[in-house]
Write an enzyme that holds these catalytic residues in place. Sequence first.
Site, PDB file in Angstrom:
ATOM      1  CB  THR A 107      -6.363  33.115 -16.308  1.00 25.30           C
ATOM      2  OG1 THR A 107      -7.504  33.452 -15.519  1.00 25.30           O
ATOM      3  CG2 THR A 107      -5.436  32.283 -15.430  1.00 25.30           C
TER       4      THR A 107
ATOM      5  CE1 TYR B  87      -7.303  28.059 -16.395  1.00 28.64           C
ATOM      6  CE2 TYR B  87      -8.365  29.849 -15.202  1.00 28.64           C
ATOM      7  CZ  TYR B  87      -7.863  29.322 -16.376  1.00 28.64           C
ATOM      8  OH  TYR B  87      -7.907  30.058 -17.527  1.00 28.64           O
TER       9      TYR B  87
END
Length: 327
Positions: free
Chosen positions: A117, A141
Amino acid sequence: MTKILVTGGAGYIGSHACKVLAREGYTPIVFDNISTGWEEAVKFGPLEKGDLLDRARLDEVFAKHKPDAIMHFAALSQVGESMQVPGWYWRSNVLGAVNLCEAAVEAGCAKFIFSSTCATYGDQDGVVLDENSLQMPINAYGASKRAIEDILANFGETFELKHVIFRYFNVAGGDEAAEIGEFHRPETHLIPIVLDAVDGKRDKLTIYGTDYDTPDGTCIRDYVHVMDLVEAHVLGLKWLEAGKDSRAFNLGTGSGFSVREVMNAAGQVTNRPVPYEEGDRRPGDATRLVSGSSRAIDELGWKPRRSTMPQMIEDAWRWHQTGHYEK
Ligand code: UDP
């Protein structure tokens, strides 16, 4: 037919990957614990229920199917949640990936495609984000995904395990035929929430922060169509099949849209008002995340076809109106 183990294949991005893999002549074997995904989304190959933290179950699935490669989508993926319960992210994402890497090595599966990501880059407003940018995540995350990138690098040095890492910017849209699409419960992502607000499934959208240092005060993101994104994964697979080295690629378009711009585009596509309120910032959000790289286009031959904002909203809206998995 070549089998690909698709972890998280019952989820939003994973299910679209399965559709494209099947179209390209591969057999996707879905490994999913159905915690955030949907059995109804597994339509293109067999489902093996299981959890990545259950190593014995993983070994069983590798022994049964002998996959040639892995596409690893399964993960907890909400920035906001990761700031509330970081332990979940470290345990599930990182330990799950360690198990998967070890199981792959022991089974002799040597190709690993990983969904990483842009959240690994953190909040570096003003810096062009390409694959050589520093990775300084500001939420659990992103940190968990960066850790998995490190794990893949280590495994690649020690074992026969090559990887392609894709650092996604914001994924949107859905299958053109609306056979599958984005549906989370609870929903936390901007575009489906905007569409829920448009058709009255929720009262309104809350804009998380209007005091960012951007032209309209709201956060800016780079949105990429899920079908374009998964097509890049097939190119990544072919890259490894051709014997090329491990490599990381950004997947974004290079164009940024603010939250207000996304709302306005949704209003135009649906021809309806978007009820909203202005709220506080969400912890963990970066100001601006826009890809500054064309490496996927230059090296993989990636050709994004549907990644315009109106097209992504149109495809998401078509799916939204089917009532998706709520039926
Ligand atoms: N966002 C928002 N309201 C919402 C959901 C998201 O204002 O109800 C904003 C969020 O703060 C971020 C952008 O929309 O700036 C995209 O958020 P999303 O959760 O879709 O993806 P993320 O960038 O966190 O991966």
